[in-house]
Design an enzyme around this catalytic site. Structure first.
Site, mmCIF file in Angstrom:
data_model
loop_
_atom_site.group_PDB
_atom_site.id
_atom_site.type_symbol
_atom_site.label_atom_id
_atom_site.label_comp_id
_atom_site.label_asym_id
_atom_site.label_seq_id
_atom_site.Cartn_x
_atom_site.Cartn_y
_atom_site.Cartn_z
ATOM 1 N N GLN A 125 36.522 29.037 -6.804
ATOM 2 C CA GLN A 125 35.285 29.637 -6.292
ATOM 3 C C GLN A 125 35.158 31.039 -6.869
ATOM 4 O OE1 GLN A 125 35.553 30.610 -2.153
ATOM 5 N NE2 GLN A 125 33.363 30.588 -1.810
ATOM 6 N N GLY A 126 34.062 31.322 -7.567
ATOM 7 C CA GLY A 126 33.890 32.631 -8.208
ATOM 8 C C GLY A 126 32.710 33.371 -7.613
ATOM 9 N N SER A 128 33.334 36.582 -5.294
ATOM 10 C CA SER A 128 33.636 38.007 -5.128
ATOM 11 C C SER A 128 33.673 38.711 -6.483
ATOM 12 C CB SER A 128 34.991 38.183 -4.450
ATOM 13 O OG SER A 128 35.044 37.468 -3.253
ATOM 14 N N GLU A 243 32.573 26.571 4.772
ATOM 15 C CA GLU A 243 33.858 27.258 4.698
ATOM 16 C C GLU A 243 34.297 27.753 6.074
ATOM 17 O OE1 GLU A 243 33.859 30.558 1.950
ATOM 18 O OE2 GLU A 243 36.003 30.331 1.609
ATOM 19 N N ASN A 370 36.919 39.145 9.237
ATOM 20 C CA ASN A 370 36.642 39.023 10.676
ATOM 21 C C ASN A 370 35.720 40.139 11.176
ATOM 22 O OD1 ASN A 370 38.215 36.801 10.490
ATOM 23 N ND2 ASN A 370 39.655 37.383 12.107
ATOM 24 N N GLU A 371 35.744 41.294 10.484
ATOM 25 C CA GLU A 371 34.810 42.359 10.897
ATOM 26 C C GLU A 371 33.373 41.872 10.666
ATOM 27 O OE1 GLU A 371 37.439 42.981 8.866
ATOM 28 O OE2 GLU A 371 38.694 44.107 10.263
HETATM 29 C C1 LIG Z 1 43.596 34.472 0.470
HETATM 30 C C2 LIG Z 1 42.257 34.862 -0.107
HETATM 31 C C3 LIG Z 1 41.596 33.966 -0.921
HETATM 32 C C4 LIG Z 1 40.365 34.325 -1.493
HETATM 33 N N1 LIG Z 1 39.777 33.430 -2.340
HETATM 34 C C5 LIG Z 1 38.595 33.749 -2.916
HETATM 35 C C6 LIG Z 1 37.987 32.849 -3.855
HETATM 36 O O1 LIG Z 1 38.532 31.786 -4.165
HETATM 37 N N2 LIG Z 1 36.824 33.212 -4.418
HETATM 38 C C7 LIG Z 1 36.198 34.377 -4.107
HETATM 39 O O2 LIG Z 1 35.112 34.615 -4.623
HETATM 40 N N3 LIG Z 1 36.755 35.286 -3.253
HETATM 41 C C8 LIG Z 1 37.945 34.987 -2.650
HETATM 42 N N4 LIG Z 1 38.529 35.888 -1.788
HETATM 43 C C9 LIG Z 1 37.925 37.194 -1.606
HETATM 44 C C10 LIG Z 1 37.304 37.401 -0.222
HETATM 45 O O3 LIG Z 1 36.139 36.648 -0.079
HETATM 46 C C11 LIG Z 1 37.038 38.908 -0.070
HETATM 47 O O4 LIG Z 1 38.307 39.557 -0.088
HETATM 48 C C12 LIG Z 1 36.323 39.224 1.217
HETATM 49 O O5 LIG Z 1 35.019 38.747 1.179
HETATM 50 C C13 LIG Z 1 36.288 40.762 1.468
HETATM 51 O O6 LIG Z 1 35.772 41.422 0.369
HETATM 52 P P1 LIG Z 1 36.554 42.672 -0.300
HETATM 53 O O7 LIG Z 1 37.958 42.231 -0.559
HETATM 54 O O8 LIG Z 1 35.735 43.142 -1.437
HETATM 55 O O9 LIG Z 1 36.627 43.756 0.842
HETATM 56 P P2 LIG Z 1 35.457 44.765 1.265
HETATM 57 O O10 LIG Z 1 34.185 44.022 1.377
HETATM 58 O O11 LIG Z 1 35.501 45.926 0.370
HETATM 59 O O12 LIG Z 1 35.914 45.167 2.717
HETATM 60 C C14 LIG Z 1 36.966 46.109 2.962
HETATM 61 C C15 LIG Z 1 37.100 46.288 4.478
HETATM 62 O O13 LIG Z 1 35.874 46.830 5.014
HETATM 63 C C16 LIG Z 1 35.355 45.994 6.043
HETATM 64 N N5 LIG Z 1 33.894 45.970 5.992
HETATM 65 C C17 LIG Z 1 33.128 45.820 4.886
HETATM 66 N N6 LIG Z 1 31.824 45.803 5.214
HETATM 67 C C18 LIG Z 1 31.769 45.952 6.574
HETATM 68 C C19 LIG Z 1 30.705 45.996 7.529
HETATM 69 N N7 LIG Z 1 29.424 45.885 7.150
HETATM 70 N N8 LIG Z 1 31.015 46.112 8.838
HETATM 71 C C20 LIG Z 1 32.315 46.194 9.238
HETATM 72 N N9 LIG Z 1 33.375 46.176 8.373
HETATM 73 C C21 LIG Z 1 33.098 46.049 7.070
HETATM 74 C C22 LIG Z 1 35.931 44.620 5.736
HETATM 75 O O14 LIG Z 1 35.961 43.797 6.893
HETATM 76 C C23 LIG Z 1 37.318 44.966 5.212
HETATM 77 O O15 LIG Z 1 38.187 45.163 6.288
HETATM 78 C C24 LIG Z 1 39.772 35.584 -1.210
HETATM 79 C C25 LIG Z 1 40.449 36.485 -0.380
HETATM 80 C C26 LIG Z 1 41.681 36.146 0.155
HETATM 81 C C27 LIG Z 1 42.380 37.149 1.022
#
Ligand SMILES: Cc1cc2nc3c(=O)[nH]c(=O)nc-3n(C[C@H](O)[C@H](O)[C@H](O)COP(=O)(O)OP(=O)(O)OC[C@H]3O[C@@H](n4cnc5c(N)ncnc54)[C@H](O)[C@@H]3O)c2cc1C
Length: 387
Positions: A125-126, A128, A243, A370-371
């Site tokens: 899945q691409g 992020s 999902e 979860n946020e």
């Molecule tokens: C095990 C695992 C597998 C994954 N697999 C995939 C995959 O196959 N394909 C893919 O595309 N992605 C994948 N991901 C990525 C995942 O979808 C992202 O890590 C997730 O959506 C969070 O984005 P970020 O890491 O950019 O964090 P950010 O969005 O930068 O968030 C950082 C922190 O800020 C908080 N935050 C951000 N915005 C808000 C808000 N509006 N209100 C409150 N809190 C907020 C978040 O909750 C988090 O704690 C995977 C992640 C993990 C851990």
């Protein structure tokens, strides 16, 4: 909701149990975050597909059994009870498969679903990107149409098992002048296409379970787009629903962990002085059972034509935090042994719990943090004002 299984459901359970007992690999497979383990798990997917057990809810023409959600829950209970291998193609089978069935053209369904079901093609899945995680609408990777092709440029990150997978489903900006959730499209890309670079990222356990994907003038045919141009956001939200909803994490997974936790507690009960550990074990067991009952209720409602909607956010928070509590409690029971390397002679089953503990830390992040789920619950279920 009827809590008594019908004779047909009991017979189905017996059939699943017998097939699994006869077919589960005798030796546990290597981790699917390694090349060797990935291929072993692919072979297992092929075995499941041969028996038409790959995705029991899918229609028979796609290799399924046309099962309803209650039968699916029974299948899952037997699957986890038997400690069958984890599902390596979950991105394909649980996420893209149902999305394709809803939005795919007949040609796309024929081309992609059968090979996905048979384990021949594995999907990543691409979505992020470095600047687009929780805020997915900030996607910047572009797909610019040139004749019958799209030319792709940009970068994706955190793509699970993309190092080993064959295809990736992505969201790209097809209208460069667009902003936020407008002008995005859902596009399939073969990971061996010229211009695609997949770079592994080590996980907490050091294995290359993640990858970043770079697209440099990659060309794919327009037929690789799912749905209309610009419809990508709506389609992606429907995939995200699958999902967070029922399919990705069935209650059986947590019920089995809870049973193992009770067993671990019983084996160590003489050494445990901290009574809060006992309370945690009881809470974990009850919560896993409660999640199962709640899922049966949701499944019954969905079978009568209901929808899951924002309630899937409640489920996602519940199972991910339960998984963390179960593994933390196991670590507390193991005490000093939890510090051992899994390969150390005194470690026993520590490695299994440690693996689970490390993975449980990611539960509150993937499938939408979860946020973000709490924001959805506050706004859409509780009707609180948007900040
Ligand atoms: C095990 C695992 C597998 C994954 N697999 C995939 C995959 O196959 N394909 C893919 O595309 N992605 C994948 N991901 C990525 C995942 O979808 C992202 O890590 C997730 O959506 C969070 O984005 P970020 O890491 O950019 O964090 P950010 O969005 O930068 O968030 C950082 C922190 O800020 C908080 N935050 C951000 N915005 C808000 C808000 N509006 N209100 C409150 N809190 C907020 C978040 O909750 C988090 O704690 C995977 C992640 C993990 C851990």
């Amino acid at each position: 909701m009827d809590l008594i299984y019908t004779p047909e459901q009991n017979a189905f359970r017996k059939e699943v149990r017998a097939w699994l007992a006869a077919n589960i690999p005798a030796k546990p497979l290597a981790s699917f975050d390694t090349q060797e383990g990935f291929e072993q798990h692919r072979a297992w997917e092929k075995t499941l597909a041969k028996g038409n057990w790959g995705m029991v809810t899918w229609p028979k023409e796609y290799g399924g059994r046309g099962c309803n959600l209650i039968e699916w829950l029974i299948f899952e209970e037997e699957y986890y009870r038997a400690s069958a291998p984890l599902r390596v193609n979950q991105n394909g089978i649980f996420l893209l498969g149902p999305t394709l069935m809803e939005y795919g053209t007949p040609a796309q369904k024929e081309r992609f679903i059968t090979k996905m079901a048979s384990g021949e093609e594995m999907w990543a899945q691409g979505w992020s990107e470095p600047g687009a995680g929780s805020d997915l609408a900030a996607i910047r990777s572009k797909a610019i149409r040139q004749g019958d092709e799209y030319v792709l440029n940009g970068q994706k990150v955190w793509s699970t098992r993309a190092v080993f997978a064959d295809w990736v489903f992505c969201i790209f900006r097809t209208d460069p002048a667009s902003e936020r959730h407008h002008g995005l499209s859902f596009i399939f890309v073969p990971l061996n296409a010229p211009g695609v670079t997949v770079r592994p990222i080590p996980q907490l356990d050091g294995l290359p379970g993640f990858a970043e994907i770079f697209f440099d003038d990659v060309r794919v045919p327009v037929e690789n787009r799912l749905g209309d141009e610009g419809q990508g956001w709506n389609i992606a939200m429907s995939t995200a629903g699958f999902e967070r909803g029922l399919m990705l994490r069935s209650p059986a997974r947590f019920q089995e962990t809870a049973k193992r936790l009770v067993k671990l507690y019983r084996e160590h009960s003489n050494d445990i002085l901290d009574l809060s550990i006992e309370d945690a074990v009881v809470k974990c067991y009850m919560d896993a059972e409660a999640y199962a009952l709640s899922t049966y209720q949701t499944a019954s409602r969905l079978m009568k034509g209901g929808k899951i909607g924002s309630e899937s956010s409640v489920n996602k928070i519940f199972w991910s935090e339960l998984d963390q509590l179960m593994h933390e409690t196991a670590m507390n029971i193991l005490g000093w042994r939890a510090e051992l390397w899994p390969q150390s002679p005194a470690a026993g089953d520590v490695g299994h719990w440690l693996d689970g503990f490390l993975f449980a830390q990611s539960g509150p992040i993937y499938a939408g943090t979860n946020e973000i789920q709490r924001n959805i619950i506050a706004e859409r279920l509780l009707g609180m004002p948007r900040k």
